[in-house]
Scaffold this motif. Structure first.
Motif, PDB file in Angstrom:
ATOM      1  N   LEU B 431       0.826  -1.212   0.000  1.00  0.00           N
ATOM      2  CA  LEU B 431       0.000   0.000   0.000  1.00  0.00           C
ATOM      3  C   LEU B 431       0.857   1.257   0.000  1.00  0.00           C
ATOM      4  N   PHE B 432       2.032   1.174   0.604  1.00  0.00           N
ATOM      5  CA  PHE B 432       2.854   2.384   0.755  1.00  0.00           C
ATOM      6  C   PHE B 432       3.163   3.038  -0.595  1.00  0.00           C
ATOM      7  N   PRO B 433       3.813   2.336  -1.528  1.00  0.00           N
ATOM      8  CA  PRO B 433       4.101   3.013  -2.802  1.00  0.00           C
ATOM      9  C   PRO B 433       2.845   3.394  -3.558  1.00  0.00           C
ATOM     10  N   VAL B 434       1.767   2.608  -3.414  1.00  0.00           N
ATOM     11  CA  VAL B 434       0.548   2.907  -4.172  1.00  0.00           C
ATOM     12  C   VAL B 434      -0.063   4.220  -3.701  1.00  0.00           C
ATOM     13  N   ILE B 435      -0.226   4.342  -2.366  1.00  0.00           N
ATOM     14  CA  ILE B 435      -0.828   5.579  -1.845  1.00  0.00           C
ATOM     15  C   ILE B 435       0.100   6.761  -2.100  1.00  0.00           C
ATOM     16  N   ALA B 436       1.391   6.529  -1.908  1.00  0.00           N
ATOM     17  CA  ALA B 436       2.348   7.609  -2.145  1.00  0.00           C
ATOM     18  C   ALA B 436       2.243   8.108  -3.579  1.00  0.00           C
ATOM     19  N   TRP B 437       2.125   7.187  -4.499  1.00  0.00           N
ATOM     20  CA  TRP B 437       2.067   7.583  -5.914  1.00  0.00           C
ATOM     21  C   TRP B 437       0.765   8.315  -6.208  1.00  0.00           C
ATOM     22  N   THR B 438      -0.367   7.771  -5.707  1.00  0.00           N
ATOM     23  CA  THR B 438      -1.655   8.420  -5.948  1.00  0.00           C
ATOM     24  C   THR B 438      -1.670   9.832  -5.378  1.00  0.00           C
ATOM     25  N   GLY B 439      -1.164   9.954  -4.142  1.00  0.00           N
ATOM     26  CA  GLY B 439      -1.111  11.275  -3.540  1.00  0.00           C
ATOM     27  C   GLY B 439      -0.285  12.226  -4.364  1.00  0.00           C
ATOM     28  N   SER B 440       0.813  11.738  -4.909  1.00  0.00           N
ATOM     29  CA  SER B 440       1.672  12.605  -5.713  1.00  0.00           C
ATOM     30  C   SER B 440       0.974  13.052  -6.989  1.00  0.00           C
ATOM     31  N   VAL B 441       0.144  12.190  -7.548  1.00  0.00           N
ATOM     32  CA  VAL B 441      -0.588  12.581  -8.765  1.00  0.00           C
ATOM     33  C   VAL B 441      -1.509  13.754  -8.451  1.00  0.00           C
ATOM     34  N   PHE B 442      -2.237  13.646  -7.343  1.00  0.00           N
ATOM     35  CA  PHE B 442      -3.135  14.752  -6.982  1.00  0.00           C
ATOM     36  C   PHE B 442      -2.326  16.003  -6.658  1.00  0.00           C
ATOM     37  N   THR B 443      -1.172  15.800  -6.019  1.00  0.00           N
ATOM     38  CA  THR B 443      -0.304  16.947  -5.740  1.00  0.00           C
ATOM     39  C   THR B 443       0.069  17.646  -7.039  1.00  0.00           C
ATOM     40  N   PHE B 444       0.415  16.850  -8.030  1.00  0.00           N
ATOM     41  CA  PHE B 444       0.767  17.428  -9.333  1.00  0.00           C
ATOM     42  C   PHE B 444      -0.404  18.238  -9.889  1.00  0.00           C
ATOM     43  N   VAL B 445      -1.611  17.693  -9.764  1.00  0.00           N
ATOM     44  CA  VAL B 445      -2.777  18.378 -10.327  1.00  0.00           C
ATOM     45  C   VAL B 445      -2.974  19.735  -9.659  1.00  0.00           C
ATOM     46  N   TYR B 446      -2.963  19.764  -8.307  1.00  0.00           N
ATOM     47  CA  TYR B 446      -3.237  21.068  -7.682  1.00  0.00           C
ATOM     48  C   TYR B 446      -2.084  22.040  -7.879  1.00  0.00           C
ATOM     49  N   CYS B 447      -0.863  21.524  -8.045  1.00  0.00           N
ATOM     50  CA  CYS B 447       0.240  22.439  -8.339  1.00  0.00           C
ATOM     51  C   CYS B 447       0.028  23.122  -9.683  1.00  0.00           C
ATOM     52  N   MET B 448      -0.484  22.355 -10.631  1.00  0.00           N
ATOM     53  CA  MET B 448      -0.769  22.956 -11.936  1.00  0.00           C
ATOM     54  C   MET B 448      -1.863  23.993 -11.813  1.00  0.00           C
ATOM     55  N   ILE B 449      -2.841  23.717 -10.946  1.00  0.00           N
ATOM     56  CA  ILE B 449      -3.933  24.692 -10.760  1.00  0.00           C
ATOM     57  C   ILE B 449      -3.366  26.009 -10.235  1.00  0.00           C
ATOM     58  N   ILE B 450      -2.436  25.908  -9.260  1.00  0.00           N
ATOM     59  CA  ILE B 450      -1.874  27.139  -8.685  1.00  0.00           C
ATOM     60  C   ILE B 450      -1.189  27.969  -9.761  1.00  0.00           C
ATOM     61  N   VAL B 451      -0.463  27.301 -10.655  1.00  0.00           N
ATOM     62  CA  VAL B 451       0.274  28.061 -11.662  1.00  0.00           C
ATOM     63  C   VAL B 451      -0.643  28.546 -12.763  1.00  0.00           C
ATOM     64  N   PHE B 452      -1.447  27.654 -13.304  1.00  0.00           N
ATOM     65  CA  PHE B 452      -2.101  27.977 -14.568  1.00  0.00           C
ATOM     66  C   PHE B 452      -3.413  28.715 -14.402  1.00  0.00           C
ATOM     67  N   LYS B 453      -4.167  28.414 -13.357  1.00  0.00           N
ATOM     68  CA  LYS B 453      -5.486  29.057 -13.232  1.00  0.00           C
ATOM     69  C   LYS B 453      -5.353  30.568 -13.033  1.00  0.00           C
ATOM     70  N   PRO B 454      -4.527  31.060 -12.090  1.00  0.00           N
ATOM     71  CA  PRO B 454      -4.498  32.516 -11.929  1.00  0.00           C
ATOM     72  C   PRO B 454      -3.661  33.235 -12.978  1.00  0.00           C
ATOM     73  N   PHE B 455      -2.632  32.575 -13.479  1.00  0.00           N
ATOM     74  CA  PHE B 455      -1.672  33.336 -14.286  1.00  0.00           C
ATOM     75  C   PHE B 455      -1.883  33.173 -15.788  1.00  0.00           C
ATOM     76  N   LEU B 456      -2.399  32.022 -16.213  1.00  0.00           N
ATOM     77  CA  LEU B 456      -2.629  31.841 -17.645  1.00  0.00           C
ATOM     78  C   LEU B 456      -4.115  32.004 -17.938  1.00  0.00           C
TER      79      LEU B 456
END
Lengths: 112, 802
Positions: B431-456
């Protein structure tokens, strides 16, 4: 004798309790007065009754009755008198100001 | 080393001085003075980095309450060094930023006093070696954070957020306090270093597990771990510098610090491993999952902080597995998780601080943080956009930013631990690598939101509150420095690794430190190993999810709004308030009778119950004096009179019956050979009766009791029981004389006091103090009666009407 006095003061306590639980302010005051009577009788009884002479040294008696409870009761009588007097005046003022002595009606406000 | 104690005290001293300086130099922004404090401390601490890296530690004790072992002991080692540098370093940058962020119209001296209090408290937390002192500073951080969140106290949401954070963190702090006391009971020392060195002989102690759980509760609430994370998003009502400082870089890491500090104490235990890593992973997933749905930039960052803290927490949990093996060399692999945790701790502070400042700039210049109203700001604020880009990409774990390194190390740790064969990891480890990976995917998504939604995207001026313009240079300095650090750490990670993290490792693993090489060189490129493929997977899946965001957003609708932890919190608070109000209103009725009933019932239960259960009652008439027929008569007259009062039809009867009682008692006093009492009783009873009669005219009519029959019956039962208990106690005492009376002494009244009347000698000589105060009672009663009758303040407005 002791048993009789204890039972007597028990009756006084019951009556006093019943009066204190009632709704009329004057009854509550009367109850406290009767409760102090019961307390005095109990203190007296605890010192032992009728064994010995009056606690006056001139009496030339072989033994005297216990003087300490008498002193305690004397103090207590005066204090309960003071309290009763104050209560009475308080009741009088309450009645003249509020117009009732019913403790049920004297409650500050009803929020139910 | 005294300077560490001084480092804690200086911010508090400065906090005292700030209001004075603010009055004196009203022309200069007070923040400039404040800035000196953390900057000076930062420089002072940096000078110790080389010696700390060489394995030296410093401690200094100032006695506080030596008799209880509570002393102001500071301890500077690698672990506290990292935190102290973060606190002072980011503190300086935040203060610099706040100078440009807060307008001089705000109550600046309050702001900086709270901030300095917080800074001192936080330094105290990381430097304290004494558990009790640590707790003191811990609560001080909660309190100063409470003050800072409610800085704009006129806003309702600020007050609510402050209250929520205080309730949750103080609850945790208090449980931590109990855990500390358990530790003290076990090991008989309050020093953390001594606890660490002796704990191995107490692991089977019955308090070991409770102490661990309570301390973890404190750490989890402070570091906003699942399910106590709910206070952090609400704490975003604070001014943005506060959010950047407290709620991303420092205070929320106090729990992390606690876990790191106590890893040598509890780390070898299975419960610790599963709780810390499990809760961390859950928080990582839940935080990143919820961050994506946020529309407020600060709330988004709050959830991302929760998620990142969960990631750090889980790495500390994974690292603690190494302690299970003791000295063996294979365990060194697992300590790398702790290395990664400390590394990410530093990285997170840099990029999250920068991101909060960026959001603050956007808010400050545009007037909103709502991502639905923002867009196309890149051309207007190129510098801000650059910093946001660096911070977000680092958070997402992309090269060439420091987040990439720590995320790779995180994946390594998760992969390693899944192959470990202890703590039933063979079943659940995957479960450790699976949850870690899934969490990182969502992290990637919201990081993109921070950059692209307000600035682009497209720019909507009509949605904004005021025409936006570029950020002032001063506001950009602090986030700029942080962004440079983000990039700098990527290119020179071993500088941080060798000088900061390796010494901290030996604090977390004091036993292993001597046996194995704990540090490792950090390299950005490992070759094509599974971690790299995982990162590539994160990017691919993240980009996919971001592009099709609007299509899968319905997932969030699956959870009804009322099933959140916030709702649970609010529900339990309102229930608690409602229930306690109901209960209190249930018995605090406001009627004298009810309270008297409680008192009498308690008397019956306590005294009667005691008589019943201890078998104390004895009955014996042998010692009684004889009763003559007069005494029988008086007794029955009194009983009859007493009972008759209850049935009296008029108050005159009642008063006279009371007089009968009083005069009968006087008669009894005669029988009992008490002449003074008889006299006094006669006089007092006469006066009392007169008083009653005087009041007679003014008192209300003696009415029949209007209480319902049931109440009357209850009253009867209670009063008869009270009387019965009274009689039983009286009889029991009467028959259980323990020793002779001391009254024989008072028979020396003539020799000692020169009086023949013993009672009077007692009253006036032996025990005259009673008499004096009794006279005072009478005096007070007299004054009371007089004032009650004479003073009629409320009559004033009535006479006014006349």
């Amino acid at each position: 004798m002791e048993t009789l006095i204890i039972i007597l003061s028990g009756v006084l306590v019951s009556v006093a309790t019943y009066l204190i639980l009632s709704r009329s302010l004057i009854r509550v005051i009367l109850g406290t007065a009767i409760l102090s009577h019961a307390a005095h009788l109990l203190i007296m009884t605890m010192g032992g009754l009728k064994d010995g002479s009056v606690p006056l040294l001139g009496e030339e008696a072989s033994s005297y009755t216990d003087a300490l409870p008498q002193a305690l009761i004397l103090t207590s009588i005066v204090i309960s008198f003071a309290v009763t007097a104050l209560f009475l005046v308080l009741a009088y003022r309450t009645y003249t100001e509020v117009g009732t002595d019913n403790l049920h009606a004297l409650r500050g406000f009803k929020d139910e | 080393m005294f300077i560490v104690n001084l480092a804690i005290i200086i911010p508090f001293l400065a906090a005292v001085l700030i209001p004075l300086l603010n009055k004196r130099f009203s022309g200069i922004h007070i923040g400039w003075f404040v800035l000196l404090v953390p900057a000076a401390l930062f420089i002072a601490l940096i000078r110790y980095i080389p010696s700390i890296a060489d394995g030296e530690t410093y401690s200094h004790t100032i006695n506080w309450i030596p008799s209880y072992g509570i002393n102001f002991t500071t301890y500077l080692d690698g672990l506290s060094m990292i935190f102290a540098l973060l606190i002072t370093g980011i503190g300086s940058l935040v203060i610099l930023y706040s100078i440009y962020y807060l307008s001089p119209k705000e109550s600046l001296s309050h702001f900086y006093v709270y901030l300095l209090l917080f800074m001192g408290a936080m330094l105290g937390v990381v430097f304290s070696d004494n558990l009790m002192v640590l707790y003191v500073f811990w609560e001080l951080t909660s309190i100063s954070s409470f003050l800072l969140i409610a800085f704009w106290y006129h806003r309702k949401r600020s007050r609510q957020g402050a209250q929520k954070s205080l309730l949750i963190t103080v609850t945790g702090g208090f449980s931590m306090f109990i855990g500390f006391i358990f530790l003290y009971v076990m090991t008989d020392t309050l020093s953390i270093r001594e606890v660490v060195s002796t704990i191995s002989s107490y692991t089977d102690h019955s308090l070991f597990l409770p102490a661990m759980l309570l301390i973890l509760l404190g750490a989890f609430t402070k570091s906003a771990q699942f399910p106590f994370h709910i206070w952090l998003p609400d704490a975003m009502e604070a001014p943005t510098p506060v959010s950047a400082y407290l709620h991303s870089a420092t205070m929320v890491k106090a729990g992390i610090y606690l876990v790191a500090r106590f890893t040598p104490v509890f780390g070898g235990d299975q419960v610790w491993f599963w709780l810390v890593s499990g809760v961390g992973l859950l928080t990582l997933f839940w935080g990143s999952f919820n961050a994506v749905r946020q529309i407020d930039l600060k709330a988004l960052l709050a959830y991302s902080t929760i998620s990142q803290l969960g990631m750090i927490m889980s790495m500390f949990g994974i690292g603690s597995a190494a302690l299970h093996f003791g000295y063996s060399t294979e365990s060194v692999v697992y300590t790398q998780a702790t290395f990664a945790a400390l590394f990410h701790l530093v990285n997170h502070s840099t990029f999250k601080g920068a991101l909060f400042m960026v959001v603050g700039i956007v808010d400050h210049e545009v007037g909103t943080r709502d991502i639905r109203r923002l867009g196309g700001l890149m051309a207007l604020m190129p510098a801000t956009f650059t910093i946001a880009l660096i911070g977000s990409f680092s958070m997402a774990g992309l090269p060439p930013f420091n987040g990439f390194l720590s995320k790779e190390m995180f994946f390594t740790a998760a992969l390693n631990i899944s192959q470990l064969d202890i703590f039933s990891l063979s079943t659940w480890g995957v479960l450790f690598p699976v949850i870690a990976w899934t969490g990182s995917v969502f992290t990637f998504v919201y990081c993109m939101i921070i950059v692209f939604k307000p600035f682009l995207g497209s720019y909507h001026e009509e949605k904004l509150e005021r025409p936006p313009h570029g950020a002032p240079t001063g506001m950009l300095i602090a986030p700029g420095i942080l962004a440079m650090l983000v990039v700098g750490i990527f290119f020179f990670p071993n500088l941080v690794g060798n000088y900061l993290i390796r010494p901290a490792m030996s604090s977390v693993f004091p036993v292993l430190a001597s046996a194995a090489e704990l540090g490792q060189p950090i390299s950005a490129w490992h070759g094509f190993i599974p971690e790299l493929w995982m990162t590539i997977g994160v990017v691919v899946a993240g980009v996919f999810l971001y592009i099709f965001h609007r299509y899968w957003k319905v997932v969030y609708k699956l959870f009804p709004e009322k099933w959140t932890f916030n709702e649970l919190y609010t529900f339990s608070l309102t229930q608690l308030e409602g229930r306690s109000t109901t209960i209190t209103n249930g018995y605090m009725t406001g009627f004298l009778r009810d309270y008297m009933v409680y008192i009498f019932l308690f008397f019956i239960a306590a005294v009667g119950g005691m008589l019943f259960f201890t078998d104390a009652f004895s009955f014996d008439t042998s010692g009684n004096a004889s009763i003559s027929k007069y005494e029988w008569i008086i007794s029955f007259v009194m009983m009859a009179a007493a009972i008759a009062i209850l049935f009296a039809k008029s108050r005159l009867t009642a008063i006279l019956l009371n007089g009968v009682l009083g005069f009968s008692i006087a008669a009894f006093f005669v029988v009992f050979r008490a002449p003074d009492l008889a006299l006094t009783q006669l006089v007092v009873e006469s006066v009392t009766t007169v008083l009653f009669l005087v009041c007679y005219y003014f008192l209300p009519e003696w009415k029949k009791e209007d209480a319902p029959r049931k109440t009357k019956n209850n009253n009867l039962i209670i009063s008869v029981s009270v009387g019965a208990v009274f009689v039983l106690v009286g009889l029991a005492v009467q028959n259980g004389k323990l020793f002779e009376t001391i009254s024989g002494y008072f028979e020396n009244a003539y020799e000692l006091a020169g009086g023949r009347n013993i009672v009077n000698a007692i009253l006036g000589d032996f025990r005259a103090f009673d008499t004096m105060l009794e006279v005072v009672v009478l005096l007070i009663a007299g004054i009371g009666v007089y004032t009650l009758i004479k003073l009629k303040a409320r009559k004033e407005d009535e006479t006014f009407e006349d």
